[in-house]
Motif scaffolding. Sequence first.
Motif, PDB file in Angstrom:
ATOM      1  N   GLU A 175      32.444  38.569  31.611  1.00 26.86           N
ATOM      2  CA  GLU A 175      31.094  38.798  32.450  1.00 26.86           C
ATOM      3  C   GLU A 175      31.104  38.815  33.972  1.00 26.86           C
ATOM      4  O   GLU A 175      30.193  39.195  34.778  1.00 26.86           O
ATOM      5  N   GLY A 176      32.266  38.152  34.586  1.00 28.62           N
ATOM      6  CA  GLY A 176      32.334  38.120  35.838  1.00 28.62           C
ATOM      7  C   GLY A 176      33.693  37.565  36.481  1.00 28.62           C
ATOM      8  O   GLY A 176      34.949  37.951  35.626  1.00 28.62           O
ATOM      9  N   PRO A 177      33.976  36.680  37.290  1.00 28.75           N
ATOM     10  CA  PRO A 177      35.423  36.426  37.672  1.00 28.75           C
ATOM     11  C   PRO A 177      36.124  35.465  36.993  1.00 28.75           C
ATOM     12  O   PRO A 177      36.919  34.374  37.417  1.00 28.75           O
ATOM     13  N   GLU A 178      36.010  35.557  35.509  1.00 29.42           N
ATOM     14  CA  GLU A 178      36.624  34.606  34.544  1.00 29.42           C
ATOM     15  C   GLU A 178      38.023  34.299  34.888  1.00 29.42           C
ATOM     16  O   GLU A 178      38.653  33.005  35.107  1.00 29.42           O
ATOM     17  N   LEU A 179      38.960  35.505  35.144  1.00 30.34           N
ATOM     18  CA  LEU A 179      40.211  35.416  35.067  1.00 30.34           C
ATOM     19  C   LEU A 179      40.530  34.817  36.600  1.00 30.34           C
ATOM     20  O   LEU A 179      41.468  34.109  36.911  1.00 30.34           O
ATOM     21  N   GLU A 180      39.789  35.306  37.503  1.00 29.25           N
ATOM     22  CA  GLU A 180      40.080  34.705  39.016  1.00 29.25           C
ATOM     23  C   GLU A 180      39.598  33.329  38.917  1.00 29.25           C
ATOM     24  O   GLU A 180      40.449  32.476  39.588  1.00 29.25           O
ATOM     25  N   TYR A 181      38.947  32.795  38.356  1.00 29.98           N
ATOM     26  CA  TYR A 181      38.496  31.180  38.266  1.00 29.98           C
ATOM     27  C   TYR A 181      39.589  30.623  37.582  1.00 29.98           C
ATOM     28  O   TYR A 181      39.819  29.458  37.802  1.00 29.98           O
ATOM     29  N   ILE A 182      40.000  31.060  36.555  1.00 33.22           N
ATOM     30  CA  ILE A 182      41.257  30.500  35.823  1.00 33.22           C
ATOM     31  C   ILE A 182      42.572  30.420  36.763  1.00 33.22           C
ATOM     32  O   ILE A 182      43.236  29.402  36.883  1.00 33.22           O
ATOM     33  N   ARG A 183      42.693  31.527  37.612  1.00 35.77           N
ATOM     34  CA  ARG A 183      43.814  31.601  38.716  1.00 35.77           C
ATOM     35  C   ARG A 183      43.455  30.376  39.633  1.00 35.77           C
ATOM     36  O   ARG A 183      44.589  29.708  39.985  1.00 35.77           O
ATOM     37  N   GLN A 184      42.342  30.090  40.017  1.00 33.25           N
ATOM     38  CA  GLN A 184      42.036  29.279  40.848  1.00 33.25           C
ATOM     39  C   GLN A 184      42.288  27.711  40.455  1.00 33.25           C
ATOM     40  O   GLN A 184      42.706  26.879  41.171  1.00 33.25           O
ATOM     41  N   ALA A 185      41.987  27.665  39.281  1.00 33.59           N
ATOM     42  CA  ALA A 185      42.174  26.325  38.443  1.00 33.59           C
ATOM     43  C   ALA A 185      43.544  25.921  38.287  1.00 33.59           C
ATOM     44  O   ALA A 185      44.088  24.890  38.717  1.00 33.59           O
ATOM     45  N   ILE A 186      44.373  27.012  37.999  1.00 32.79           N
ATOM     46  CA  ILE A 186      45.840  26.864  38.186  1.00 32.79           C
ATOM     47  C   ILE A 186      46.369  26.567  39.492  1.00 32.79           C
ATOM     48  O   ILE A 186      47.285  25.489  39.758  1.00 32.79           O
TER      49      ILE A 186
END
Length: 402
Positions: free
Chosen positions: A13-24
């Motif tokens: 729905e949005g920046p799911e993959l980018e947020y996961i990258r940021q978490a890592i």
Amino acid sequence: MGIEVPFNRPALEGPELEYIRQAIASGHIGGNGAFTRRCERLLERELGAPRVLLTTSGTHALELAALLLDVRPGDEVIVPSFTFPSTANAFALRGARIVFSDICAETLTLDASNLERLVTPATRVIVPMHYAGVGCEMAEICATAREYGLDVVEDAAHGLFGLYREDYLGTLGDLGALSFHETKNFSCGEGGALILNDASYVERAEILREKGTNRQQFFRGEVDKYSWEDVGSSYVPSDLLAAFLLAQLERHQAVLAKRRRVWAYYFEGLREWAWENDVGLPAIPDDRVQSYHMFYVVVPTAQDRDALMAHLATSGVQSVFHYLPLHLSKVGRRFGGKPGDCPVTESVSTRLLRLPFFNDCDEVMLARVVSAVQRFSPVRKRHQVAVSSPSWSPRRVGLLPT
């Protein structure tokens, strides 16, 4: 023919993959990271709750509620028979005796009018479950709870952002449980949350969620070391899951709009067919706003349900039934459940069929489903044989226009 319209399909729905990258990249992917806190603050702000704690599942949110309320052997907990086993399991794990309630035929939620009959001196908790994201009759449920000094834990796994009158589902009882399973409106694959509607629960809930330790107080600098303070468990989700979830929650209005479109397409496309064939469609009372979690039909007989499911499969449409009565299950019978205890549940559970429902279900898919359903005709027709559950007559409960 293979399945062309699945029952469920997860969506970005949005920046799911980018947020996961940021978490890592942050170096913190365990529990209680930045994304976990952002999810909790968003839910607290939107729901108006004193505190929301993310958990590893909706099941674990309910288990945490049972721990927090000190449910013990000998306590009785009232749950609807028409729900997922987790609703009962969370309290059975604490040694409680499960008391099964029937549902009302209109909304398929806990029958509040029959609740007082189930209360005994041993009753501790009532667990209303907001089926399909349509609120239970919470005013009556909470009034009964106040009269007898009982706690209310809302199972709002289907109901995030649904309303009962002017209050969000999950915020009307003492505690509320949410689910972010892959089939829910907002998902991170597996996840949940506990809504704390009384600020006095917050400190102990944090301890119970963190393996019974005051670890969160330590991280906030409130104590110089943390230790084992209470009996708890590990209910904190990974920040990777919270990162995915945050992207979905931030788009909650857009998600609800998509799901509202799917629900309305089904309702408008099937209302005439339902009227002609004695089929029940979802009923939404005037004082409630649903969360648009699912769309179901209730056909006249169990044979019709099985035949409709097979018919849809040949048309490339995947449909699924739903809950079996808990009081008739192997475990439910140990608590004294027997045939006839919950007649509406026993009838509806054999006749209800859920249609494909997911955020990106487009108009081509929806048209295919509706067309396939319209080509099906139940064996029992209006004016030929009475519907097997009279309370499910569409005209009687206002499911369809007269």
